[in-house]
Design a protein around this motif. Sequence first.
Motif, PDB file in Angstrom:
ATOM      1  N   TYR A  52       9.677  -6.554   1.013  1.00  0.00           N
ATOM      2  CA  TYR A  52       9.584  -6.852   2.440  1.00  0.00           C
ATOM      3  C   TYR A  52       9.448  -8.343   2.636  1.00  0.00           C
ATOM      4  O   TYR A  52       9.002  -9.051   1.740  1.00  0.00           O
ATOM      5  CB  TYR A  52       8.348  -6.175   3.050  1.00  0.00           C
ATOM      6  N   PHE A  57       7.520  -9.999  10.305  1.00  0.00           N
ATOM      7  CA  PHE A  57       8.074 -10.227  11.646  1.00  0.00           C
ATOM      8  C   PHE A  57       7.634 -11.618  12.072  1.00  0.00           C
ATOM      9  O   PHE A  57       6.760 -12.208  11.439  1.00  0.00           O
ATOM     10  CB  PHE A  57       7.549  -9.164  12.641  1.00  0.00           C
ATOM     11  N   GLY A  92      -0.850  -5.602  15.480  1.00  0.00           N
ATOM     12  CA  GLY A  92      -0.375  -4.265  15.109  1.00  0.00           C
ATOM     13  C   GLY A  92       0.437  -3.576  16.195  1.00  0.00           C
ATOM     14  O   GLY A  92       0.949  -2.483  15.978  1.00  0.00           O
ATOM     15  N   GLU A  93       0.549  -4.191  17.357  1.00  0.00           N
ATOM     16  CA  GLU A  93       1.287  -3.567  18.466  1.00  0.00           C
ATOM     17  C   GLU A  93       2.743  -4.018  18.512  1.00  0.00           C
ATOM     18  O   GLU A  93       3.063  -5.163  18.186  1.00  0.00           O
ATOM     19  CB  GLU A  93       0.629  -3.933  19.800  1.00  0.00           C
ATOM     20  N   VAL A 112       2.864  -9.721  16.865  1.00  0.00           N
ATOM     21  CA  VAL A 112       4.307  -9.932  16.895  1.00  0.00           C
ATOM     22  C   VAL A 112       4.647 -10.837  18.088  1.00  0.00           C
ATOM     23  O   VAL A 112       4.114 -10.651  19.187  1.00  0.00           O
ATOM     24  CB  VAL A 112       5.038  -8.590  17.070  1.00  0.00           C
ATOM     25  N   ALA A 175       0.989  -7.296  -3.192  1.00  0.00           N
ATOM     26  CA  ALA A 175       0.641  -6.462  -2.048  1.00  0.00           C
ATOM     27  C   ALA A 175       1.348  -6.957  -0.796  1.00  0.00           C
ATOM     28  O   ALA A 175       1.930  -6.178  -0.035  1.00  0.00           O
ATOM     29  CB  ALA A 175      -0.883  -6.447  -1.849  1.00  0.00           C
ATOM     30  N   GLY A 178       4.739  -5.910  -0.395  1.00  0.00           N
ATOM     31  CA  GLY A 178       4.943  -4.474  -0.221  1.00  0.00           C
ATOM     32  C   GLY A 178       5.045  -3.688  -1.508  1.00  0.00           C
ATOM     33  O   GLY A 178       5.447  -2.529  -1.504  1.00  0.00           O
TER      34      GLY A 178
ATOM     35  N   GLU B 198      -3.274  -2.783  12.218  1.00  0.00           N
ATOM     36  CA  GLU B 198      -1.963  -3.258  11.777  1.00  0.00           C
ATOM     37  C   GLU B 198      -1.734  -3.072  10.283  1.00  0.00           C
ATOM     38  O   GLU B 198      -0.639  -3.322   9.797  1.00  0.00           O
ATOM     39  CB  GLU B 198      -1.809  -4.745  12.135  1.00  0.00           C
ATOM     40  N   PRO B 202       0.383  -1.165   0.569  1.00  0.00           N
ATOM     41  CA  PRO B 202       1.656  -1.507  -0.069  1.00  0.00           C
ATOM     42  C   PRO B 202       2.297  -0.253  -0.655  1.00  0.00           C
ATOM     43  O   PRO B 202       1.591   0.671  -1.043  1.00  0.00           O
ATOM     44  CB  PRO B 202       1.260  -2.456  -1.200  1.00  0.00           C
ATOM     45  N   SER B 205       6.358   2.047   4.091  1.00  0.00           N
ATOM     46  CA  SER B 205       7.242   1.236   4.910  1.00  0.00           C
ATOM     47  C   SER B 205       6.452   0.712   6.111  1.00  0.00           C
ATOM     48  O   SER B 205       5.399   1.226   6.449  1.00  0.00           O
ATOM     49  CB  SER B 205       8.441   2.064   5.369  1.00  0.00           C
ATOM     50  N   LEU B 206       6.979  -0.327   6.716  1.00  0.00           N
ATOM     51  CA  LEU B 206       6.281  -0.976   7.831  1.00  0.00           C
ATOM     52  C   LEU B 206       6.998  -0.708   9.143  1.00  0.00           C
ATOM     53  O   LEU B 206       8.226  -0.749   9.206  1.00  0.00           O
ATOM     54  CB  LEU B 206       6.252  -2.494   7.608  1.00  0.00           C
ATOM     55  N   ILE B 208       7.233  -2.179  13.165  1.00  0.00           N
ATOM     56  CA  ILE B 208       7.098  -3.526  13.735  1.00  0.00           C
ATOM     57  C   ILE B 208       5.630  -3.793  14.081  1.00  0.00           C
ATOM     58  O   ILE B 208       4.935  -2.935  14.627  1.00  0.00           O
ATOM     59  CB  ILE B 208       8.007  -3.705  14.971  1.00  0.00           C
ATOM     60  N   GLY B 209       5.160  -4.955  13.712  1.00  0.00           N
ATOM     61  CA  GLY B 209       3.774  -5.331  13.992  1.00  0.00           C
ATOM     62  C   GLY B 209       2.843  -5.050  12.839  1.00  0.00           C
ATOM     63  O   GLY B 209       1.749  -5.581  12.775  1.00  0.00           O
ATOM     64  N   GLU B 210       3.272  -4.200  11.909  1.00  0.00           N
ATOM     65  CA  GLU B 210       2.402  -3.849  10.787  1.00  0.00           C
ATOM     66  C   GLU B 210       2.576  -4.817   9.619  1.00  0.00           C
ATOM     67  O   GLU B 210       3.651  -5.385   9.424  1.00  0.00           O
ATOM     68  CB  GLU B 210       2.706  -2.421  10.311  1.00  0.00           C
ATOM     69  N   VAL B 211       1.504  -4.973   8.865  1.00  0.00           N
ATOM     70  CA  VAL B 211       1.575  -5.781   7.643  1.00  0.00           C
ATOM     71  C   VAL B 211       0.879  -5.003   6.532  1.00  0.00           C
ATOM     72  O   VAL B 211       0.123  -4.064   6.787  1.00  0.00           O
ATOM     73  CB  VAL B 211       0.892  -7.162   7.795  1.00  0.00           C
ATOM     74  N   PHE B 212       1.127  -5.427   5.308  1.00  0.00           N
ATOM     75  CA  PHE B 212       0.479  -4.748   4.196  1.00  0.00           C
ATOM     76  C   PHE B 212      -0.955  -5.223   4.029  1.00  0.00           C
ATOM     77  O   PHE B 212      -1.274  -6.383   4.271  1.00  0.00           O
ATOM     78  CB  PHE B 212       1.269  -4.977   2.903  1.00  0.00           C
ATOM     79  N   ASP B 213      -1.798  -4.299   3.628  1.00  0.00           N
ATOM     80  CA  ASP B 213      -3.188  -4.637   3.305  1.00  0.00           C
ATOM     81  C   ASP B 213      -3.188  -5.384   1.978  1.00  0.00           C
ATOM     82  O   ASP B 213      -2.838  -4.817   0.948  1.00  0.00           O
ATOM     83  CB  ASP B 213      -4.009  -3.354   3.204  1.00  0.00           C
ATOM     84  N   VAL B 214      -3.543  -6.628   2.010  1.00  0.00           N
ATOM     85  CA  VAL B 214      -3.565  -7.455   0.800  1.00  0.00           C
ATOM     86  C   VAL B 214      -4.983  -7.586   0.276  1.00  0.00           C
ATOM     87  O   VAL B 214      -5.250  -7.512  -0.917  1.00  0.00           O
ATOM     88  CB  VAL B 214      -2.983  -8.851   1.108  1.00  0.00           C
TER      89      VAL B 214
END
Lengths: 662, 662
Positions: A52, A57, A92-93, A112, A175, A178, B198, B202, B205-206, B208-214
């Motif tokens: 990813y 975004f 997250g929205e 975003v 992480a 992705g 959000e 990992p 899939s994401l 829109i607006g989401e990110v991976f927890d690092v």
Amino acid sequence: MVSRKLFHELIDPHSVVKILNKFVDLRPSGVEEVSISEAFGRVLAEDVRARYDSPPFDRSEVDGYAVVSESVAGADEDSPATLKVVGKVGVGEEPLVEVGLGEAVEVDTGAVIPRGADAVVMAEYTKELSNGRLLVFKSITSGENIARAGSDIARGEVVLRKGTIIGAAEIASLAAAGISKVRVYRKVRAGIISIGNELRPPGNSLRIGEVFDVNAYSISASLRELGCDVATYGIIPDNEDKIKEVVKKALKENDIVITSGGTSAGIKDLTYRVLNELGRPGVIIHGVKLKPGKPTVVAVINNKVVIGLPGFPLSAMMSFKVVAIPIISRLMGVNPSLLKAFKVRARLARRLTGVKGRNVLVPVALNVRPGSNELLAYPVRFRSGSIHVLTYADGFIEVREDTGIIEAGTFVNVELFRGNWVPPSIVCIGSHDYLMETILYEYVGSNELIKYVPAGSMGGLTAVSSGEADVGGTHILDEETNEYNIPIIKKLGMSGKVRLVRGWIREIGLVIPKGNPKGIKGLEDLLRDDVLFINRNKGSGTRVLIDMKLKEIAKRRGIPFNRIKRVIKGYWNEVRTHTAVAAAVSQGRADVGVAIKWAAKLYGLDFIKIGDEIYDIAINRESLSKDCIKRLVEFLGSNELKKVVKRFEGYRLLKNSGEFIL
Amino acid sequence: MVSRKLFHELIDPHSVVKILNKFVDLRPSGVEEVSISEAFGRVLAEDVRARYDSPPFDRSEVDGYAVVSESVAGADEDSPATLKVVGKVGVGEEPLVEVGLGEAVEVDTGAVIPRGADAVVMAEYTKELSNGRLLVFKSITSGENIARAGSDIARGEVVLRKGTIIGAAEIASLAAAGISKVRVYRKVRAGIISIGNELRPPGNSLRIGEVFDVNAYSISASLRELGCDVATYGIIPDNEDKIKEVVKKALKENDIVITSGGTSAGIKDLTYRVLNELGRPGVIIHGVKLKPGKPTVVAVINNKVVIGLPGFPLSAMMSFKVVAIPIISRLMGVNPSLLKAFKVRARLARRLTGVKGRNVLVPVALNVRPGSNELLAYPVRFRSGSIHVLTYADGFIEVREDTGIIEAGTFVNVELFRGNWVPPSIVCIGSHDYLMETILYEYVGSNELIKYVPAGSMGGLTAVSSGEADVGGTHILDEETNEYNIPIIKKLGMSGKVRLVRGWIREIGLVIPKGNPKGIKGLEDLLRDDVLFINRNKGSGTRVLIDMKLKEIAKRRGIPFNRIKRVIKGYWNEVRTHTAVAAAVSQGRADVGVAIKWAAKLYGLDFIKIGDEIYDIAINRESLSKDCIKRLVEFLGSNELKKVVKRFEGYRLLKNSGEFIL
């Protein structure tokens, strides 16, 4: 003996891998997939590409308002732009609004960016009015405060390369990209075998001639630190058949086998003979140009490597670092330099001389000098069987075989024994003293890193004057003036480097078992046939005192001092601290020793006073600027010291205690 | 709100422990006994004293003959002493003989010295005759080659002190002193909670607006590295009740709880509010003077600490290092400085400016300059949400809040991200190129440490001329002369620092999906409403080319270039490599981008050539003395290069490829 093998020719330890490459394929045994939570310390078996974008975004980097930058062109404190707030995007929205000219959408850090916006004004440069309008007091350029999708890590980009050791930062990158699973090399399985009739596992008792098996523990720990799985096969006696049997089993169950012991000529090169008979091609390397570590054997049997390390623990550890680690790094799939301990550059504090035909590994202690703020490396003198040096020294220098003299002041690379060397707040090297120890650990540096090394009065003065130590206690009586410490410092020409604070008096005397079973009355009893003495180390103040008193006896009796030394049983048995003397007497290993009263008390022993001695504190002049040393000097001159002294029987202060007397 | 709490007043991160000490007792939760094989990485809970002497008996340090030193007094090559061999002591054996004047007993290295002997002659200075006599060609002093019992470690002596982190060297000392078990502090149990709507784990899939927890992964790895037991509690949405429930559970099950996210004003200080309601005294610290890392919250609930780290991974990691580690060190029972990553001193390569009221943590990349052999620290520019910087940078500098400007050339302390930083053989920073990558990894440095950072042509030239990089590829066309690379280097005044080797030609053009569904014919199509473009980063040679071509279009059409930029959809979407462009097009995130032909081929895309460009290799003049760079220059001028080029479609050499052109 087959001609292609390199018998009896010592090999440069740094060419071992090159030589081995002709006989064996040094590479990882396989690949497996692990989740990133289990990947810490593992080695990547492939280049990893991002699945990813990161960020995924266009993302706001601040709390504020997403706008079209043109809408706020020219805005400043005096002439703010007025925009219409048309919505809000939280973290997250998915944005449900678009931003047009003259419009603004509230965004949180991490939200975003809504379509249409090309910049974010930070909240602190805005004022939201009650009517849904927003004043913006600053113009911004297109793209400001926006992190574009993929600008940090782009999908498809190589995030980490094959051979990388995965740490916390690498796990973060994985992480973020992705990735939840990675392909890593299988862990290296190493089998550890200790060889020697004399070896006993720690925790047991020893018979005469026996020593504890150290290498199985220290080499295992070193291997686990590298990320290997370790199997230990215990202690095998000096018996060819048994050794063969165990090495065979270990070879079957592991990727590499490491033995220790049985490699010196003294036990007829047992390991060499066994490894040479176990399979083809057998022993490849028989001795390396390394000191300590020369009797190292490397064999290849059925396409696996067996390393035979020397038996002495320090030699084994050094050979492990220089010979074994480069081999293991290939099996792990990493660049060998990544497995080396951290190297620091330091200035050599004393000149060193190279040895012809040997790479010499010289343990060094490090200290930062407050004057120059420079890191200095002090070569540590040691005996080949020493263990203590491993905890006392901070790392080692390699003096290559073609090196002549390395002058003091030269920059050298120090390979550290531990990853986290931190400059100690105080380095104290000198005569061991309970009060001094208590002051340092309980009063001056309870939250500080202290390095406290008992090394005798002379060792202390040398260390303090050279800067290896900041401070050290000393109690050396000058025979001519009958004065303590000041004359010796002057005689040695150390006054320019060292200041001296008056310390305290300690009662010193004979330490004997409770009840005095041998009826010892004084030092003259040391000459008795039935009395076993325990002596102190050369260079200690107590040893100076003992020898002075014995010389007096020799004079009185009219016999040479050298003869007295031979007559006294145990005269050559030296220990380094008062505690060690008391311990030896309390455990019956000696009938009498010379120590301070407090040591006798600690061990419940009887005490016959032979005198008072003055214990002073030598301080390196440059170290006086260190905070901890300032606190020490302050404490030595304080009333609190008086209270602390009362805890120690046989101690008392002088009128000028705590004052600089030099 | 209760007055004793320090709300809204930013706290110096270095006083956090001092403040916490007023509210909570920061110390280990208990002590347990472990065997020394399991003690690696644990923290000693007591001073450990030796149970046995080391060596446990007077021991020979060499293979040779134990003698009375008087027997060989005056012996030399010309007049050897003749002794009678009366026995032998092997390793592990109890001596059954005594040594008298004129006698010798053979001893192995490690053997017990038989009674009577006071020195050992090395075998190499002797010759054993057939009649049981021994010639000794050297005199020795009493005590020579003998390690006295207890001379290394004496029974009763402190071997290791409370608070020591046990490593391989420490395990060796413990084993040698006969110790099989030690009392260590219980491991710190830490609970990890990620907060945020959000966040996604990992591997998923994401939307829109989401990110991976690092943070759950990177902070867990950091804690495990410190030796903590870690329990993770997953991702909790921005819901007060759910957060409360999980924090409560984590507090019950752990010694400390670390959350991340929910600490910024944007989400209304969720963590702060929850922690303040969970128990007394609640939040103690609400924001620290740290950048990145300011929105850090520290609370004490029922005598346990909860640390709320910021959500952005880099901020979380920095706050963890500066705020969390000192707290955890107290819980572990070690001096906090021992837990800090290794610090190195380096010269700052570029001036830095402090920020008022903030301790700024500046990531830096390190490189050793071959000319001066000095370690230089290059500040890394980054966005607050960056992850990539964690793998690219080697460590960070802390610029304290009272600091103004730190001039280039100043010595600074760099705290390393990893324990084992090793100077790379080659640092290559510049325009990304497949051929260059292949040459470096496969031909020049297959066994070397290479740091390869795609940073665009301009970033590369800057890095190479400053010495941050040894080498970097560049392809910048000068609009006036229509010549590649040489003019820009001259214009920037870099000729004194940089040499340039002629590289190769790369075909460049539009990269479009297979079959060209949108019917794109040329760059003019970027202006179409239905075409989404993916751009390259500013400073890249490709971006220069794109903007040049777009300016031509703007001129032809009579519209301002600035307007063209706004019209092109995706113009602001920048990625840093050809691969990233091709990946975006192949994954449908863009309809077209500009990249080299090879990238199109790799991703199975169509390609419309728009030109040829010349990719040259800039080399720092000082770096030319490095072995790896010499090999690179040699390879660039070799016939082998011609073979390698054939592997890459769209690449070709020039007549003067491999020659220095500047």
